[in-house]
Design a protein around this motif. Structure first.
Motif, PDB file in Angstrom:
ATOM      1  N   ILE A 682      28.373 -10.640  10.938  1.00 41.14           N
ATOM      2  CA  ILE A 682      29.776 -11.050  11.058  1.00 41.14           C
ATOM      3  C   ILE A 682      30.053 -12.142  10.031  1.00 41.14           C
ATOM      4  N   ALA A 683      31.333 -12.489   9.879  1.00 38.72           N
ATOM      5  CA  ALA A 683      31.736 -13.530   8.926  1.00 38.72           C
ATOM      6  C   ALA A 683      31.122 -13.252   7.547  1.00 38.72           C
ATOM      7  N   ILE A 684      31.145 -11.976   7.142  1.00 35.30           N
ATOM      8  CA  ILE A 684      30.512 -11.575   5.886  1.00 35.30           C
ATOM      9  C   ILE A 684      31.384 -11.989   4.714  1.00 35.30           C
ATOM     10  N   ASP A 686      29.883 -11.786   1.440  1.00 41.04           N
ATOM     11  CA  ASP A 686      29.399 -10.720   0.570  1.00 41.04           C
ATOM     12  C   ASP A 686      28.075 -10.247   1.154  1.00 41.04           C
ATOM     13  N   ASN A 687      27.389  -9.359   0.452  1.00 40.29           N
ATOM     14  CA  ASN A 687      26.166  -8.772   1.000  1.00 40.29           C
ATOM     15  C   ASN A 687      25.076  -9.803   1.289  1.00 40.29           C
ATOM     16  N   ASN A 688      25.164 -10.957   0.681  1.00 40.81           N
ATOM     17  CA  ASN A 688      24.089 -11.936   0.766  1.00 40.81           C
ATOM     18  C   ASN A 688      24.449 -13.187   1.539  1.00 40.81           C
ATOM     19  N   ASN A 689      25.665 -13.267   2.094  1.00 45.18           N
ATOM     20  CA  ASN A 689      26.091 -14.487   2.782  1.00 45.18           C
ATOM     21  C   ASN A 689      26.875 -14.122   4.031  1.00 45.18           C
ATOM     22  N   TYR A 690      26.271 -14.385   5.203  1.00 44.11           N
ATOM     23  CA  TYR A 690      26.922 -14.040   6.453  1.00 44.11           C
ATOM     24  C   TYR A 690      26.119 -14.609   7.620  1.00 44.11           C
ATOM     25  N   LEU A 691      26.684 -14.527   8.812  1.00 38.60           N
ATOM     26  CA  LEU A 691      25.955 -14.769  10.059  1.00 38.60           C
ATOM     27  C   LEU A 691      25.636 -13.423  10.694  1.00 38.60           C
ATOM     28  N   ARG A 692      24.626 -13.393  11.558  1.00 37.03           N
ATOM     29  CA  ARG A 692      24.344 -12.148  12.260  1.00 37.03           C
ATOM     30  C   ARG A 692      23.751 -12.440  13.634  1.00 37.03           C
ATOM     31  N   ALA A 693      24.089 -11.569  14.561  1.00 41.79           N
ATOM     32  CA  ALA A 693      23.437 -11.577  15.869  1.00 41.79           C
ATOM     33  C   ALA A 693      22.268 -10.608  15.784  1.00 41.79           C
ATOM     34  N   HIS A 694      21.065 -11.113  16.023  1.00 42.65           N
ATOM     35  CA  HIS A 694      19.853 -10.296  15.936  1.00 42.65           C
ATOM     36  C   HIS A 694      19.330 -10.078  17.350  1.00 42.65           C
ATOM     37  N   ILE A 695      19.468  -8.855  17.829  1.00 38.70           N
ATOM     38  CA  ILE A 695      19.117  -8.502  19.209  1.00 38.70           C
ATOM     39  C   ILE A 695      17.835  -7.678  19.178  1.00 38.70           C
ATOM     40  N   GLY A 696      16.820  -8.127  19.897  1.00 37.83           N
ATOM     41  CA  GLY A 696      15.555  -7.395  19.932  1.00 37.83           C
ATOM     42  C   GLY A 696      14.704  -7.652  18.709  1.00 37.83           C
TER      43      GLY A 696
END
Length: 855
Positions: A682-684, A686-696
Motif C-alpha cells: 500500500i502507499a506505493i 513506485d516499485n521500490n518505495n511503499y509499505l506492505r502488510a506481510h501475512i504469514g
C-alpha cells in the motif's frame, strides 16, 4: 544465509524511506518539563563500550596494521573440522545444538588459488615457477611456505613474487616501514631486493639483501623508507639469480602504529576507537567466536606467542585472520585506551545461525580449564603458571579484564544448562568478574533466563529497521527488573537507512535515549558492527568505513560519541508533551495499492476499495487484466483470480492508474504453495518505495508491517505470531484499513496488527553531579523545527550553558570518503536564559543542552 519472509532486522539491507517522513509539513510545538529535584536511576559509567569482531576485514586489512595479506601462506587451508566439496566448505554433519537435526548448511569457499594475494612476475627471458610447500616448515603450527623455483634469470631478466596487500598498500612519502621475512635456499646465491612499487612502475622504496641465502630458515629485516606516495602499491621480492628459494612469513608494518607498538594498530582507526572513550571492549565476537565448526573457532592460546607460530582463525565471514590481534594484543589495546576488557569464549557450540555443531557435554571440563587459564593469563599473579607467561610476554601487571561472556547468541534451555556450569566454575575462582549470558540474536529470551540459575548480566542484541526505535521508544520501560543487569551487546538501526545516514543516527539516538532512561536496568551497550573495509562488506551498515588509505565515521559514530561525552550521572524526571497544528490532518499514506508474494505461489481476487463506505474500485481480472501492471514473478489469470505462480522475492502487481489516501482495501487471497503467504503493498510511490502488510512470514509463522525503501525492506512493527499458519488452497478474507496516521490489518474479520505513524520528537534529561549541569538530550526526526518550551522545576535561574547539535539537511545525508566530516556535532554557547525558555530544535537533529545553574 538466505532469509525467507519477514526479516528480523539482523540480516536486512536498506535505505531511508524519505517520502513517508517529508509529507509531514506542519508546524510543531512541545513542552518539556524537567523536575531538577526529582532524581531517578543512576546512569552507569559503563553504558557505552565498543564491540570488535573480525568481520568485513575490520581487523585483518583494517585495525591491524599489517600490510601484507597471507603473510604466512596459510590462507588456502580449509578451516579445521571442515571439508571441501565442489567449492563449498562443509562443516561436520552432526546434529545442531538447538534442534538436534543435522543441518545442510554450507559455505562458499572464497580462497583464490593456493597462495591468495600472491603472484609471480618475470621480466626478460627469466623463467620461474611457484608452488606451495609443506617441507621443512618454519614452524609446525604454520606448515606452508612458498617455493620459488627459478629456472633462468640474469641482469636482463628478473623474477619477483608480488603481494597485493589488502586491496593495495598505502605508501606515504617520507614514512618508514618495517619489513620481516624468512627464507631458506638451495643452489641459490644471488641477492634479493625488497621493494614497494606503484602500478605505473615507480619504485617507492627498496632495500637489497646481498647475503640472502641459507640452507636453513633465516630471518631478514630492514626498514623501507618511502621516497614517493601511492595508495595502491604492491610489495615485491625480486631476484635475478637461478636456484630455489623458500619464502615464509613476509610481514610489513608502518613504523608509526598506535602508541608506536610493534605488531600494532593502524593509527587512524585506533584513534576513532580511542576517541569514543569506551568503557569496555567486547572481543573477539560475535559469530567469529563461534566459528563454523568447534575446531575452527578462535582459541586464545593459539593467538599468543611468536607471530610465526600463530596458525590463524577462519572467520565465518569468509576469510582468514592471522590472529595478529591476539589475546595479548586485545588486552593491551584495552589498557592503551583506558577500557575494561570483555572476553567472549566459545562454549563448545559453533554458530547457531549456520551449522550449529557442538562439542559433547563430556568436553565441558576441558573448555572450563581452558577459560580459567585464559583468565589467569589476564589477571593472575606472576607466580601463577599463566601469569608468568604474561610477564614473559612483557606485561607483569594484570590486564583490565572485568567481564567474561559465555558464548555468543546461543539461546535456549540447553545453553542455559551449560551456562550454569561455566558460571559456577568461573565465579568460584574469580568472584570479582562479571559473567554474562547470551540471549540469542534478538531481545531477552525468557526461556533461557528462566533456565539460568544465576547470571550477572544478560546480553541481548537489537538490530532494528528504520523507525522501530521510535515506534517502540518505551520498549525497555516494560522490562521486568531482576537481580541481574542488561547489556545491549549489539545494536544498530541497519535497514531502511542506506549505508548509515542521518535517519540511522536519529533512530540510534532515540534507542540510546531509551537505554539511558532505563539506566536501572541497562548498564552497558555497544554498537555493531564496528569496522568495515569497503572492499569487503559483510554487513549492510557499519560504524566506521575505510579502505587502505582513507577512513570516515558515520553520523551514528558522532551520535554515540556526543551521547557518551555528555552522559549525565543521574536521570531527572522529565515530562514531554507534544502538540500539532491542523496541518497534521493531511493523510500520510497516499499512493497506489498492490499484490505481492515472497517465495510463495498465491491467488488474489475480489479486490475492492471503499472510501467513506462507498465502493470506488472493484477488480475484474478476466476483462480488465491490463489495469494491473506486473513486475517479477509469473502472473496469470486463473478463473476469476490473479495468480502468482513462481518463487522469488517480491513479485508485484500494481493497480496502475489509481491512487488512494484514506480508504479500506478488501480482497480474497489463497496460498497455493511455498513457505510463506501474502504481502499486500500500500502507499506505493513506485516499485521500490511503499509499505506492505506481510501475512504469514517467517515460514508462515508471523505477520508484520514492513517498509520497502529503494528496493530494500525493513520491519517497522513487532512480528505478531499467527494463531494458525496460513493453510494451502484456502481462501482468506484480508482487509486493510488505511487511516489518517495508522493502518490496520484484518484476517477473516480479526485484527492481526496495527501500524501507527511514529513519533518524531523525543527527550530525556539528567544531572551531571560533578558540574551541577542539567543535561537535556533531544531527538527531532521530523522535517520541521520543534519550538519547545523548556520548564525547569526546582532550578536556580540559568546563568550560562552550551548546545551541541548534530544535524543535516535531509535524512538520507551521509558522511562519505570524499566528505568524511560533513555531518559532525557543532557546539555553541548560549547565555541569559531563565528557568523557563523557548528553544527551537532543528529538523533532522540530535541536540544536547548543557544548562548551568547559578549557585
Amino acid at each position: 544465509m538466505r532469509n525467507i519472509g519477514l526479516h528480523t532486522g539482523v540480516y536486512i539491507l536498506g535505505l531511508a524511506m524519505v517520502w513517508l517522513v517529508q509529507i509531514r509539513t506542519f508546524a510543531q510545538r512541545a513542552i518539556l518539563t524537567i523536575d531538577v529535584n526529582n532524581k531517578g536511576a543512576k546512569i552507569s559509567p559503563s553504558l557505552h563500550g565498543i564491540f570488535f569482531e573480525e568481520i568485513s576485514h575490520g581487523g585483518e586489512g583494517g585495525l591491524y596494521a599489517e600490510l601484507i595479506q597471507n603473510r604466512g601462506f596459510e590462507e588456502s587451508n580449509i578451516p579445521p573440522g571442515c571439508s571441501l566439496d565442489s567449492g563449498w566448505i562443509i562443516p561436520p554433519r552432526i546434529p545442531h545444538f538447538s534442534s538436534n537435526a543435522v543441518s545442510d548448511w554450507k559455505m562458499k569457499w572464497e580462497a583464490i588459488g593456493q597462495w591468495p594475494a600472491w603472484s609471480l612476475q618475470t621480466t626478460g627471458k627469466a623463467k620461474a615457477e611457484v608452488s606451495l610447500s609443506s617441507k621443512q616448515p618454519l614452524h609446525a603450527a604454520t606448515p606452508h611456505s612458498l617455493q620459488l623455483d627459478i629456472k633462468a634469470a640474469d641482469k636482463a631478466g628478473s623474477v619477483s613474487v608480488v603481494n597485493d596487500g589488502f586491496w593495495g598498500i598505502r605508501v606515504d612519502k617520507g614514512e618508514s616501514y618495517n619489513l620481516t621475512y624468512y627464507i631458506r635456499t638451495k643452489k641459490f646465491s644471488g641477492p634479493i631486493t625488497a621493494s614497494l612499487k606503484a602500478d605505473d612502475g615507480r619504485t617507492l622504496a627498496s632495500y637489497t639483501f646481498d647475503d640472502a641465502k641459507s640452507s636453513s630458515w633465516k630471518k631478514y629485516t630492514c626498514i623501507l623508507k618511502a621516497s614517493d606516495s601511492d595508495s595502491n602499491a604492491k610489495f615485491h621480492l625480486t631476484t635475478n639469480s637461478p636456484g630455489t628459494v623458500w619464502i615464509d612469513f613476509v610481514s610489513l608494518f608502518p613504523v608509526k602504529t598506535f602508541k608506536n607498538r610493534p605488531n600494532g594498530m593502524r593509527v587512524d582507526l585506533a584513534n576513532y576507537l580511542a576517541d569514543l572513550k569506551p568503557s569496555f571492549i567486547r572481543w573477539p565476537g560475535g559469530c567469529f567466536v563461534e566459528g563454523i565448526s568447534t575446531e575452527s573457532a578462535p582459541n586464545w592460546k593459539r593467538s599468543l606467542g611468536p607471530l610465526t607460530e600463530r596458525p590463524g582463525t577462519y572467520s565465518p565471514w569468509g576469510y582468514w585472520s592471522s590472529d595478529g590481534i591476539g589475546y595479548h594484543e586485545f588486552l593491551q589495546f584495552c589498557e592503551d585506551i583506558g577500557a575494561d576488557a570483555m572476553y567472549v569464549f566459545n562454549c563448545g557450540v559453533s554458530c547457531e545461525m549456520r551449522a550449529g555443531v557442538y562439542s559433547p557435554d563430556e568436553k565441558i571440563p576441558g573448555i572450563i580449564a581452558d577459560i580459567l587459564d585464559g583468565i589467569e593469563y589476564a589477571i593472575g599473579p606472576v607466580s601463577s603458571k599463566w601469569g608468568a607467561v604474561r610477564a614473559q610476554n612483557g606485561h607483569p601487571a594484570p590486564f583490565p579484564l572485568k567481564y567474561i561472556e559465555v558464548g555468543n547468541e546461543q539461546v535456549g534451555e540447553r545453553y542455559a544448562k551449560r551456562f550454569n556450569i561455566f558460571y559456577k566454575a568461573i565465579k568460584e575462582k574469580y568472584p570479582q568478574l562479571e559473567v554474562m549470558a547470551a540471549m540469542g540474536i534478538a531481545h531477552l529470551h525468557k526461556p533461557t533466563v528462566n533456565a539460568i540459575s544465576k547470571m550477572d548480566i544478560a546480553d541481548e542484541h537489537a538490530y532494528k529497521g528504520v523507525y522501530w526505535p521510535m515506534i517502540y521508544h518505551d520498549w525497555y520501560d516494560k522490562y521486568e527488573r531482576k537481580d541481574w543487569k542488561l547489556y545491549v551487546g549489539e545494536y544498530a538501526c541497519n535497514s531502511g537507512v542506506g549505508s548509515g545516514n542521518m535517519m540511522a543516527a536519529l533512530n540510534d539516538a532515540t534507542f540510546i535515549l531509551g537505554m539511558e532512561r532505563n539506566a536501572d536496568l541497562i548498564t552497558m551497550s555497544s554498537y555493531a558492527p564496528l569496522l568495515e573495509n569497503i572492499n569487503d562488506t559483510d554487513w549492510p551498515v557499519n560504524l566506521i568505513r575505510f579502505d587502505n588509505a582513507k577512513s570516515f565515521a558515520r553520523i551514528s559514530y558522532y551520535t554515540i560519541k556526543m551521547m557518551n561525552e555528555n552522559r549525565a550521572s543521574v536521570n531527572l524526571k522529565t515530562d514531554l508533551k507534544l502538540a500539532e497544528t491542523e496541518g497534521s490532518k493531511v493523510p500520510l499514506y497516499t499512493g497506489k495499492i498492490g499484490l505481492s508474494t515472497w517465495d510463495t505461489y498465491a491467488e488474489f481476487k475480489d479486490v475492492q476499495v471503499l472510501q467513506n463506505n462507498k465502493l470506488v474500485y472493484t477488480s475484474d481480472f478476466v476483462n480488465h487484466r491490463n489495469e494491473w501492471r506486473t513486475e517479477g514473478g509469473d502472473w496469470k489469470v486463473n478463473d476469476q483470480a490473479l495468480a502468482q505462480t513462481t518463487e522469488g522475492a517480491w513479485p508485484m502487481a500494481i493497480l496502475s492508474d489509481r491512487s488512494f489516501d484514506i480508504y479500506t482495501l478488501k480482497l480474497k487471497a489463497r496460498k497455493t504453495g511455498g513457505p510463506n503467504a501474502f504481502m499486500i503493498p500500500i502507499a506505493i510511490q513506485d516499485n521500490n518505495n511503499y509499505l506492505r502488510a506481510h501475512i504469514g512470514a517467517w515460514w508462515n509463522a508471523v505477520s508484520a508491517f514492513e517498509m520497502v525503501t529503494n528496493g530494500t525492506d525493513a520491519m517497522v512493527t513487532q512480528p505478531v505470531r499467527l494463531e494458525n499458519p496460513i493453510e494451502t488452497n484456502r481462501w482468506y478474507d484480508i482487509e486493510i484499513r488505511v487511516n489518517h496516521s495508522s493502518i490496520e490489518c484484518y484476517l477473516d474479520g480479526k485484527q492481526v496488527m496495527v501500524y501507527k505513524e511514529p513519533r518524531r520528537f523525543f527527550s530525556i534529561a539528567g544531572l551531571d553531579e560533578k558540574t551541577g549541569e542539567i543535561v537535556v538530550k533531544v531527538v527531532n526526526a521530523s522535517n520541521e523545527e520543534y519550538t519547545t518550551r523548556i520548564e525547569l522545576k526546582g532550578s536556580n535561574p540559568v546563568a550560562i550553558g552550551k548546545t551541541i547539535t548534530l544535524s543535516s539537511e535531509k535524512p538520507e545525508d551521509e558522511n562519505t570518503m570524499e566528505a568524511p566530516v560533513k555531518y559532525t556535532p557543532i557546539e555553541r554557547n548560549f547565555t541569559g536564559y531563565k528557568n523557563d525558555f523557548d528553544y527551537s530544535f532543528q529538523p533532522w537533529s540530535v541536540t544536547i543542552l548543557r544548562i548551568k545553574q547559578n549557585p
